[in-house]
Design a protein around this motif. Structure first.
Motif, PDB file in Angstrom:
ATOM      1  N   THR A   1     -74.335 -42.396  -8.228  1.00 26.80           N
ATOM      2  CA  THR A   1     -74.523 -40.952  -7.963  1.00 26.80           C
ATOM      3  C   THR A   1     -73.791 -39.891  -8.722  1.00 26.80           C
ATOM      4  O   THR A   1     -74.044 -38.858  -8.839  1.00 26.80           O
ATOM      5  N   SER A   2     -72.760 -40.097  -9.656  1.00 32.04           N
ATOM      6  CA  SER A   2     -71.732 -39.246  -9.988  1.00 32.04           C
ATOM      7  C   SER A   2     -70.739 -39.211 -11.164  1.00 32.04           C
ATOM      8  O   SER A   2     -70.507 -40.655 -11.178  1.00 32.04           O
ATOM      9  N   SER A   3     -70.433 -38.822 -12.277  1.00 29.54           N
ATOM     10  CA  SER A   3     -69.252 -39.082 -13.089  1.00 29.54           C
ATOM     11  C   SER A   3     -68.050 -38.278 -13.205  1.00 29.54           C
ATOM     12  O   SER A   3     -68.489 -37.209 -12.671  1.00 29.54           O
ATOM     13  N   ARG A   4     -67.598 -38.661 -13.662  1.00 23.42           N
ATOM     14  CA  ARG A   4     -65.496 -38.271 -12.473  1.00 23.42           C
ATOM     15  C   ARG A   4     -64.923 -37.726 -13.808  1.00 23.42           C
ATOM     16  O   ARG A   4     -64.969 -39.045 -14.706  1.00 23.42           O
ATOM     17  N   CYS A   5     -63.665 -36.893 -13.833  1.00 21.24           N
ATOM     18  CA  CYS A   5     -63.233 -36.917 -15.346  1.00 21.24           C
ATOM     19  C   CYS A   5     -61.856 -36.797 -14.440  1.00 21.24           C
ATOM     20  O   CYS A   5     -61.569 -35.623 -13.818  1.00 21.24           O
ATOM     21  N   LEU A   6     -60.656 -38.092 -14.634  1.00 19.17           N
ATOM     22  CA  LEU A   6     -59.891 -37.796 -13.667  1.00 19.17           C
ATOM     23  C   LEU A   6     -58.513 -37.140 -15.498  1.00 19.17           C
ATOM     24  O   LEU A   6     -58.375 -38.433 -16.580  1.00 19.17           O
ATOM     25  N   ILE A   7     -57.692 -36.678 -15.267  1.00 22.41           N
ATOM     26  CA  ILE A   7     -56.719 -36.035 -16.218  1.00 22.41           C
ATOM     27  C   ILE A   7     -55.325 -36.828 -15.462  1.00 22.41           C
ATOM     28  O   ILE A   7     -54.631 -36.361 -14.126  1.00 22.41           O
ATOM     29  N   LEU A   8     -54.501 -37.867 -16.065  1.00 19.92           N
ATOM     30  CA  LEU A   8     -53.041 -38.114 -14.701  1.00 19.92           C
ATOM     31  C   LEU A   8     -51.918 -37.972 -16.014  1.00 19.92           C
ATOM     32  O   LEU A   8     -51.954 -37.933 -17.383  1.00 19.92           O
ATOM     33  N   ASP A   9     -51.061 -37.666 -15.153  1.00 19.97           N
ATOM     34  CA  ASP A   9     -49.400 -37.429 -15.402  1.00 19.97           C
ATOM     35  C   ASP A   9     -48.924 -38.603 -16.183  1.00 19.97           C
ATOM     36  O   ASP A   9     -48.873 -39.079 -14.545  1.00 19.97           O
ATOM     37  N   SER A  10     -48.978 -39.047 -16.976  1.00 18.62           N
ATOM     38  CA  SER A  10     -48.452 -40.652 -17.279  1.00 18.62           C
ATOM     39  C   SER A  10     -46.590 -40.656 -16.908  1.00 18.62           C
ATOM     40  O   SER A  10     -45.916 -41.763 -16.302  1.00 18.62           O
ATOM     41  N   ASP A  11     -46.354 -39.565 -17.016  1.00 15.04           N
ATOM     42  CA  ASP A  11     -44.511 -39.711 -16.302  1.00 15.04           C
ATOM     43  C   ASP A  11     -44.421 -40.142 -14.872  1.00 15.04           C
ATOM     44  O   ASP A  11     -43.572 -40.892 -14.196  1.00 15.04           O
ATOM     45  N   SER A  12     -45.747 -39.653 -13.851  1.00 11.40           N
ATOM     46  CA  SER A  12     -45.020 -39.243 -12.563  1.00 11.40           C
ATOM     47  C   SER A  12     -46.590 -40.435 -12.582  1.00 11.40           C
ATOM     48  O   SER A  12     -46.138 -41.016 -11.070  1.00 11.40           O
ATOM     49  N   GLY A  13     -46.897 -40.617 -13.018  1.00  4.22           N
ATOM     50  CA  GLY A  13     -48.434 -41.635 -12.317  1.00  4.22           C
ATOM     51  C   GLY A  13     -49.459 -41.219 -11.625  1.00  4.22           C
ATOM     52  O   GLY A  13     -50.203 -41.575 -10.909  1.00  4.22           O
ATOM     53  N   THR A  14     -49.415 -39.728 -11.197  1.00  4.22           N
ATOM     54  CA  THR A  14     -49.938 -39.013 -10.529  1.00  4.22           C
ATOM     55  C   THR A  14     -51.460 -37.996 -11.186  1.00  4.22           C
ATOM     56  O   THR A  14     -51.179 -37.754 -12.506  1.00  4.22           O
ATOM     57  N   PRO A  15     -52.508 -37.301 -10.422  1.00  8.50           N
ATOM     58  CA  PRO A  15     -52.813 -37.001 -11.160  1.00  8.50           C
ATOM     59  C   PRO A  15     -53.082 -35.557 -11.558  1.00  8.50           C
ATOM     60  O   PRO A  15     -52.490 -35.106 -10.519  1.00  8.50           O
ATOM     61  N   VAL A  16     -53.504 -34.477 -12.430  1.00 10.93           N
ATOM     62  CA  VAL A  16     -53.230 -33.609 -13.042  1.00 10.93           C
ATOM     63  C   VAL A  16     -54.458 -32.943 -12.109  1.00 10.93           C
ATOM     64  O   VAL A  16     -54.364 -31.542 -11.702  1.00 10.93           O
ATOM     65  N   TYR A  17     -55.941 -33.242 -12.455  1.00 10.21           N
ATOM     66  CA  TYR A  17     -57.187 -32.438 -12.329  1.00 10.21           C
ATOM     67  C   TYR A  17     -57.952 -33.887 -12.636  1.00 10.21           C
ATOM     68  O   TYR A  17     -58.529 -34.541 -12.808  1.00 10.21           O
TER      69      TYR A  17
END
Length: 491
Positions: free
Chosen positions: A13-29
């Motif tokens: 039903t939707s498309s998303r884009c996630l940007i990940l900080d590889s150092d912490s493994g956490t999403p940025v946006y």
């Protein structure tokens, strides 16, 4: 090397884009955008592939802007996608020749029945791992070839490309016609042992191999993007549930996860040998890293999970937002002896009955909105129990807990119900959108951001654990009675 990785989650039903900080493994946006659903006839569900592509371009740009980054700041892009949804396009122009037929669509029922007429539902299971069902991509390809004049001849001349949504996006980004083993394993056309298109399967469905994409590992450098994201390395593709298995850190045989989205999907890691199910499950490729053997999985697919909450909101108006279902369900202490089997598109695993339709059983005048809401949540938990029981029957592997992700895991009441109904601990990670996270991890591995799965496993963090508090085995018997009443409705 850049420390940022982008991943696309092209969903139902939707498309998303996630940007990940590889150092912490956490999403940025994260950016997300819904797109239209088309229902031209009862049981038919379609998407416009060009609308999906335009939306993917938009969410990538939005995520970059939100994170304050440029394309050159990304080490790689990964893709995860709704599986089985089928699109055919012209090789030269890139123009789709028909709307994409969505995995939920049941129009291929006659094709599936004809294929199984002499040999039964398990005709292709020993080779493909799949039962004959409208769910998978192969019959959808056949339907489009049958219903667009002149198309089959063009396909045999190599003028037409088939792809699931990963292939479509890879093609639009890089111009290359490729798919990965997980998506290929959902077509009913791939041989599970050879990890290649099977001549016998293609011949049986009448599908020209010229139109099929090249099959590659899930984590690999597929090609460099052109156009608006020029220079960006596309480095992973996994079907959404396989990506969630990977993102949940289920790298050892016996680990199992459930993703609660529009539907719900359990995958059990079975190691480097495929396990063929005798209990109505699908044998599939879990994932494959470049230069390594494939990891296989058993899967149980539930067609309607979160979609039932949306139905309660949109069709009945009993809640104004999906989040309200938890409060409404908590207003009563039990389900009032009410059971809701949401066989809107038939029953998927472990039953595989396209003739089934939804049933609410056990209604009395005592039942109120709260009981209905509770039965709606329990419906997903009961279906999950059916699938996990089937996994136990097929293997000697027994999970220590169930790792969960997806939108419904925000509902604490639902998660406690799940633990009680399974009589098994349920564990939610810190990052619950593990589908897109898995695609990012796989892309990072392909370009050397991480050295292997051991390093990635340390990025997974537990958020909350629910332990069983009551035994629901007696109620499970009533659920099973309700399921039986759904069958044969369309006969």
């Amino acid at each position: 090397m850049s420390r940022y990785i982008a991943a696309i989650d092209q969903g139902t039903t939707s498309s998303r884009c996630l940007i990940l900080d590889s150092d912490s493994g956490t999403p940025v946006y994260t950016a997300q955008q819904e797109f239209p659903q088309y229902f031209p006839k009862p049981g038919w569900v379609e998407h416009d592939a060009e609308e999906i592509w335009d939306g993917v371009v938009d969410v990538i740009k939005q995520a970059l802007d939100g994170a304050g980054l440029q394309v050159g700041d990304l080490a790689a892009l990964g893709i995860t996608n709704q599986r089985e949804t089928t699109v055919l396009w012209e090789r030269d122009t890139g123009k789709p020749v028909h709307r994409a037929i969505v995995w939920q669509d049941t129009r291929t029922d006659d094709i599936v029945a004809r294929l199984g007429e002499e040999h039964g539902q398990d005709r292709f299971r020993s080779v493909s791992g799949l039962p004959l069902a409208t769910y998978f991509a192969g019959p959808k390809i056949r339907w489009i070839l049958d219903n667009v004049p002149g198309l089959e001849g063009r396909a045999r001349r190599g003028e037409i490309c088939f792809g699931t949504m990963d292939s479509w996006l890879i093609y639009k980004l890089t111009g290359r016609h490729m798919t990965d083993v997980t998506n290929a394993s959902r077509t009913m056309l791939m041989n599970l042992e050879t990890l290649d298109w099977d001549d016998g399967l293609c011949e049986a469905l009448g599908i020209p191999k010229q139109m099929l994409p090249q099959i590659r590992p899930s984590s690999e450098k597929y090609g460099t993007a052109t156009g608006p994201f020029e220079g960006l390395m596309v480095a992973s593709a996994l079907g959404d549930q396989h990506a969630a298995l990977f993102g949940q850190g289920c790298y050892a045989p016996g680990t199992v996860k459930n993703t609660y989205g529009t539907g719900a999907f359990l995958l059990l890691n079975t190691g480097q040998q495929p396990v063929h199910s005798n209990s109505g499950l699908v044998t599939t490729v879990g994932y494959q890293l470049s230069g390594q053997p494939a990891t296989y999985a058993l899967e149980g697919s539930i067609a309607i999970a979160g979609a039932l909450v949306q139905w309660l909101r949109d069709n009945l108006g009993m809640i104004s937002s999906s989040e309200e279902v938890e409060e409404l369900a908590a207003s009563v202490g039990d389900n009032g002896d009410c059971y809701f089997v949401p066989a809107f598109s038939g029953l998927f695993a472990p039953h595989w009955r396209s003739d089934a339709r939804g049933v609410i059983a056990g209604l009395t005048r005592f039942v109120n909105k709260g009981h209905i809401a509770r039965a709606v949540l329990e419906a997903t938990a009961w279906q999950t129990r059916e699938v996990l029981d089937a996994m136990r029957q097929d293997t000697s592997l027994d999970a220590e807990d169930l790792r969960v992700d997806g939108g419904m895991t925000a509902n604490d009441l639902m998660m406690q119900m799940q633990a009680d109904i399974l009589n098994l601990p349920v564990v939610r990670p810190m990052v619950t959108e593990t589908t897109v996270l898995g695609a990012a991890y796989a892309a990072g591995l392909a370009v050397g951001v991480w050295s292997g799965t051991d390093e990635i496993a340390h990025l997974w963090k537990e958020d909350k654990r629910w332990r069983p508090m009551v035994n629901r085995d007696d109620d499970y018997v009533k659920w099973q009675r309700a399921v039986e009443r759904t069958k044969g409705w369309t006969d």
